[in-house]
Structures are given as C-alpha cells and as structure tokens.
Design an enzyme around this catalytic site. Structure first.
Site, PDB file in Angstrom:
ATOM      1  N   ASP A  13       0.785  -1.127  -0.015  1.00  0.00           N
ATOM      2  CA  ASP A  13      -0.049   0.104  -0.018  1.00  0.00           C
ATOM      3  C   ASP A  13       0.827   1.210  -0.070  1.00  0.00           C
ATOM      4  OD1 ASP A  13      -2.292  -1.396   0.485  1.00  0.00           O
ATOM      5  OD2 ASP A  13      -1.814  -1.893   2.402  1.00  0.00           O
ATOM      6  N   GLY A  40      -3.975  -4.586  -4.841  1.00  0.00           N
ATOM      7  CA  GLY A  40      -4.662  -3.440  -5.428  1.00  0.00           C
ATOM      8  C   GLY A  40      -3.868  -2.086  -5.961  1.00  0.00           C
TER       9      GLY A  40
END
Length: 437
Positions: A13, A40
C-alpha cells in the site's frame, strides 16, 4: 536501456501503482510477477480513479506490453471485470498478455480461504479472503489448475476433478460449506478461458524476446517487503515473494537481466490486517493520517493502521531487495504536523536493536526509539521541484535517505500524475540520485 524492478519497501500500500504508472512511460514491457487479486493499485488519470488488481498499471499506455507473469495467481472472473472496466474508459488493451503457466484461483480457493480465516478466530492472519493462499498451496502441492488448462475441456477435467472432489469434502465435512457442482465449475471456467485465450502467451519467451530486442522491461511487484512469505513478519504475510528476487522466479528470468531495483515507501508507515506494528499510532493522530492519506485498502476497503516512518524495516528492505534508490510517496499527508517522528531503532528487552528481528514474537515486543524532526506546517501539494519544498521538508527527506542509506529519486505529493517531483530518471539516469544520503 535498463530493466527495473519496482517493489514495496514496507507492508504494501505504498503507492506503487502511481510510481509504476510514472515509470511505465519509459518502459516497453511491464511484468506483474507475483500475488493475485489480494493486491490493488489505485491510479488517478485526468480526474478518473482507476482501480486495478491484476492488470499492470502500464496498460494505460497504448504502446506498452503488459504481461501477467507465471508467478501470479489469476482469478479470471476479476481479470475479465478489469478488462471490461478498461474498455469502458476507452483504454486500449491490445498489449495485455497473460502467462499460460500462471495458476488459477478457483471458486473453492475463495471458499476455503474465508472458512479457514473464520475458524482461526482471534488468531486470524487478516487475509483478504480472495483465495490467494489456497491457490499457492495447491500450486506447491502440484494440485493446481493453470491458465493453459482453461483452454481445453478434457485437460481441465483431468486437472480439476481430483482437487475439486478433495476440496468439496473439506468444505462439506470440515467447514460446513455447501460443496460445488463440478460441471458448473468446468462450464464457467471454460468460458473464462475462451474469453481470455487471445491474451495467453508463453511468458518466458515473451520476456526474453523483448530483452533480445533491447526493450525496457519494468517488473512490478504486489504487496511489500514485510509481507514476503520468506522474509516478512511471518505468519502475518502474503503467500508469495514480493521482494525483488521474486521477479526472477515469477517472470522466468535470471538475475543478470535486472539492472536496477527501486523501492517505494510512504513518508510514514501503514499496515492493513493483523500483525505487529511497532510505530503504530492511536487516537486523533492516527485518524488524521488515515483521513488525509485516504488509507483504505483498494482490495478490501479496510481502514489501514497508520504509524510513523520505521527506519529499521526501511534499512531491512534496502538490504533484502538490494535497493538502488527510493520513491517516497504521500509526503503531503504530513503537511499539517508541527513535528514528525521517525523510528531509528527498537528497544527489546532493555537493549537497543537496529536490525529487524526474525521472530514475530520478538518483533511484537519491540518498542520504537524515535528521532523527532520539525514539521513544515504548509502545503506541498503544488510543489513540482525540490526547490519548491519547504526547507524542513527537504531536511526530512534527507534524513530518511541517510537513515536508509539509499538515495531518493522520486517524491510523490498526491494521487495525480503531475503531483510528483522526479529528482532523477530512475530508468535512464545516473546510478546515484541527486537527493543523496
């Protein structure tokens, strides 16, 4: 010409999506080498927010080949959704390639992941529940399904029926979950294979063809160093190897093909899921960093845990990855702070520890030793050159470079592409960055 690996230098992240997107301008090929839809990337382009889980962010450049390598595990349902999302945003996907030897996340992997995590109770790891661990487990047990198996019905039946029967027994008898219908699974995944077939390639041949033609290759890792299966905060880790060495295995190349390794780290530290986190903050300061930084997981939406920059894990990331330079992201999140702390060492059992401990139990007992630096109390969001930064912000960056013993090549000050200071071109520039330690 340079072949570059981009990795996360913390717990993931860190903003790798934006940095990969930036570096993809100079890349001919972008290779995603490990992980699955548990990762992601959020990218902001022309005020559009694009969220990708499998497809490399280099897909935003029409002339760039984007290859999902053999070391990844692929959920075809998610990949097809991403393809449709990109098409809806008028993004050319003709350069998208998928390794025929990448393993496939099947529906029973997701069900098992969720059931096992629930059964762990207070001992849960904090997985995303997307089936990544069980997919890699089947791969290691030689019981997996690969992309190439989705292209032929008989091969899929041969590969699938034994593991599916085993998993159905587990789901029903151990976890009390309704078993799957084999024929429905076969039908659905053959359809997925048919829709993806135009993108399927021999991964190793594709990469080495590019290398022989002296193309710039960018290897993109998912998650971060401290989530590495072998070198992270085990057992609170992912199921693959995000470190730079994982690029060679996951892409099928030798280490001599890699010219440079770039680490990405936030100007502070975050962690999602369970596990020890020595510099973690609580209360209003944690909330301030979380809200200003938009610290919510791209994949799960979970609120991230926030803390001060940890120089101990930073130095460890430099060593384990062989980092040449660093991209520091989200410096602007610290704009409103009067003072900023940086962890320079740990205290463990009354002794000062300057290295990352291999035991999670020891790591959980580590107390951070901080160095306090002055904040700058003004916005950096519009800074585009180093000279535009407040002197205290520059001093903070210099301190991080000195602490981690690695130069800083990129400074990110927001989510948009233009909110970036490129100190040096990490692909074509000199070996040492200008903002040096």
């Amino acid at each position: 010409m340079a072949n570059v690996v981009v990795i996360g230098a913390q717990w993931g992240d860190e903003g790798k999506g934006k940095i990969t997107d930036l570096l993809s301008r100079s890349a001919d090929v972008v290779v995603r080498y490990q992980g699955g839809v548990n990762a992601g990337h959020t990218i902001v382009v022309d005020n559009k927010v694009l969220k990708l889980h499998l497809i490399p962010s280099g897909i935003l450049y029409p002339d760039t080949i984007c290859l999902i390598g053999s070391g990844t595990v692929v959920d075809p349902k998610v990949m097809l959704r991403e393809i449709e999302m990109l098409k809806e945003n008028d993004i050319d996907i003709s350069g998208l390639q998928l390794a025929s030897t990448a393993h496939v996340t099947m529906p029973y992997h997701r069900l098992l992941d969720q059931a096992m995590e629930q059964q762990r109770g207070t001992k849960k790891i904090g997985t995303t529940g997307r089936g990544i661990g069980p997919t890699y487990a089947d791969k290691a047990q030689r019981n997996g399904v690969r992309v190439i198996d989705l292209l032929d019905e008989q091969r899929l039946r041969d590969r699938l029926l034994v593991p599916l029967n085993e998993k159905n027994d587990l789901l029903k008898k151990i976890y009390g979950v309704t078993p799957l219908d084999p024929e429905e699974v076969i039908k659905e995944y053959l359809t997925f294979g048919n829709r993806l077939s135009q993108h399927v390639v021999d991964c190793t041949r594709a990469i080495h063809h590019a290398a022989r033609n002296r193309k710039n290759i960018l290897f993109e890792g998912a998650q971060g160093t401290l989530l590495d299966l072998d070198h992270g905060t085990y057992p609170y880790v992912t199921s693959s190897n995000p470190v730079s060495g994982g690029a060679c295995i996951g892409a099928g190349v030798g280490p001599t093909l890699i010219d440079r390794v770039i680490g990405v780290a936030k100007a502070y530290t975050t962690r999602v899921g369970e596990g020890p986190f020595p510099t973690e903050l609580e209360g209003s300061l944690n909330d301030q960093l979380c809200d200003r930084g938009g610290e919510f997981g791209t994949t799960t939406g979970r609120r991230r845990r926030c803390g001060w920059f940890d120089g101990v894990i930073g130095r460890y990331a430099v060593e384990v990855n062989g980092l040449d330079c660093l991209a520091v992201t989200k410096l602007d999140v610290l704009d409103e702070l009067d003072e900023i702390k940086v962890c320079i060492a740990y205290e463990l059992d009354g002794k000062t520890l300057k290295h990352f401990p291999s035991s999670s139990e020891s790591f959980a007992k580590c107390k951070p030793i901080f160095k306090t630096l002055p904040g700058w109390n003004c916005s950096t969001a519009d800074c585009r050159r180093l000279e535009d930064l407040p002197s205290t912000a520059m001093n903070y960056l210099r301190f991080l470079a000195e602490l981690m013993e690695v130069p800083i090549a990129i400074v990110s000050l927001g989510a948009s592409r233009d909110q970036t200071i490129v100190v040096e071109d990490p692909i074509h520039g000199p070996k040492r960055a200008l903002l040096n330690h």
